[in-house]
Design an enzyme around this catalytic site. Structure first.
Site, PDB file in Angstrom:
ATOM      1  CD  GLN A  98      -1.203  -0.023   3.722  1.00 28.04           C
ATOM      2  OE1 GLN A  98      -1.757  -1.093   3.939  1.00 28.04           O
ATOM      3  NE2 GLN A  98      -1.401   1.057   4.482  1.00 28.04           N
TER       4      GLN A  98
ATOM      5  CB  CYS B 183      -4.770  -1.216   5.868  1.00 28.22           C
ATOM      6  SG  CYS B 183      -5.490  -0.235   7.211  1.00 28.22           S
TER       7      CYS B 183
ATOM      8  CG  HIS C 107      -3.074  -3.218   9.844  1.00 24.48           C
ATOM      9  ND1 HIS C 107      -2.933  -2.487   8.683  1.00 24.48           N
ATOM     10  CD2 HIS C 107      -2.493  -4.427   9.593  1.00 24.48           C
ATOM     11  CE1 HIS C 107      -2.288  -3.219   7.783  1.00 24.48           C
ATOM     12  NE2 HIS C 107      -2.023  -4.402   8.305  1.00 24.48           N
TER      13      HIS C 107
ATOM     14  CG  ASN D  52      -0.317  -7.753   7.507  1.00 24.63           C
ATOM     15  OD1 ASN D  52      -1.027  -6.801   7.192  1.00 24.63           O
ATOM     16  ND2 ASN D  52       0.593  -7.667   8.452  1.00 24.63           N
TER      17      ASN D  52
END
Length: 347
Positions: free
Chosen positions: A149, A155, A315, A337
């Site tokens: 990102q 996120c 997150h 992730n």
């Protein structure tokens, strides 16, 4: 490197070290500058001046000492930590750049989504009316590519898009999808999405469309999965090829969004129950909010993360499976992730 810069950095760090305590790292001080230089080259770091570089070196050293100390006791732990692209950032800087997730208040969930029930995931059950002991949508080849990102708090867009990519790849009409918010020590809450899409295609979808066009969210500043899914109810989501990622908020490209790859029909609230989340993940991935404030989480390298955890969900990730590790004897969620075990994390 010029001798002057090396001297300046070492003197600066020595002054800091005298304030914070004796050297405890397993790495000799005279070799850490070379470690830092190699890390800079690997991650393409270029600092504006020597003072900035000295500041980042100090932060890097603290991370390096923590990592070496933590891993020296790895025999008693289920996971390890290591250097990564965040190793020159303070906690405050990391949160400002990467933690854009803002969980939807619990009180508003009931009005935003229909109640989830076990019948919504019956397709995940086998002939004995039970869900599998483990599942990995990654191993099934139905999870999209690992994406970075950048310095954008997007996120929330990446996790919702990751869910949609797998839904698009699963063959047949999809009637289950999820959006859980995972708190600490297994406390879970979630939402489930209803979709009607033609399956069988693994396509990278556009996070940039959500950043630019989902005006209910705040682009690279912050966002929630609920507002992202509401947007996809109205406008759908197009491919990354048609609407590529830039990592900054821009004007909405309406032409690129005219022909969406998929459109959301609705979403459900999933109870605060690991069993309910497990049933949902057995049917397809779900999005999740996690607390990433600990230095252990941010520097996770591999294994099964067991904490420390907090209640501040900041997150957003996608749960793409679950299972049990025989070597550690621990159950885990598999989350997508962008750092850790090749873009995944067991928690």
């Amino acid at each position: 490197m010029a001798l002057w810069l090396e001297w300046q950095i070492k003197v600066y760090v020595l002054m800091v070290s005298l304030c914070v305590g004796a050297w405890t790292s397993a790495t000799p001080p005279n070799s850490t500058l070379a470690v830092f230089e190699r890390w800079m080259a690997r991650h393409g770091r270029i600092y504006m001046d020597n003072l900035e570089k000295a500041k980042r070196y100090e932060i890097f050293l603290k991370k390096l000492r923590f990592i070496e100390d933590f891993n020296s006791k790895a025999a008693n732990r289920s996971y390890t930590v290591g250097l990564n692209q965040f190793s020159d950032l303070t906690t405050e800087e990391f949160r400002a750049r990467y933690n854009g997730f803002r969980p939807t208040p619990r009180s508003s969930n009931s009005s935003a989504a229909t109640t989830f029930n076990n019948q919504n995931v019956t397709q995940a059950k086998d002939s004995t009316n039970s869900i599998p002991d483990s599942i990995s949508w990654v191993d099934k080849g139905l999870v999209g590519s690992i994406k970075q990102q950048g310095s954008c708090g997007s996120c929330w867009a990446f996790s919702t898009v990751a869910t949609m990519e797998t839904l698009l790849a699963i063959k047949g009409d999809i009637n289950t999808a999820g959006v859980p918010k995972v708190g600490t020590k297994g406390h879970l809450s979630a939402k489930k999405v209803r979709t009607s899409i033609k399956g069988g295609r693994l396509v990278d979808l556009s996070e940039q469309q959500l950043i630019d066009c989902n005006t209910d969210n705040n682009g690279c500043v912050s966002g929630t999965e609920t507002k992202a899914f509401r947007y996809m109810e109205r406008a759908g989501i197009t491919s990354e090829e048609k609407y590529p990622y830039k990592g900054v908020k821009g004007e909405c490209n309406g032409r690129a969004t005219l022909v969406p790859e998929a459109t959301i029909q609705g979403f459900y609230a999933i109870p605060v129950s690991e069993h309910s989340i497990e049933m949902a993940v057995a049917a397809q991935p779900v999005t999740a909010g996690v607390d990433s404030n600990s230095v252990q989480f941010r520097n996770y390298r591999g294994g099964i993360f067991t904490g420390p955890c907090g209640q501040d969900l900041d997150h957003s990730v996608a749960i793409v499976g679950y299972g049990r590790s025989n070597s550690e004897g621990l159950d885990y969620w598999l989350i997508k992730n962008p750092w850790g075990e090749k873009g995944y994390m067991r928690i």
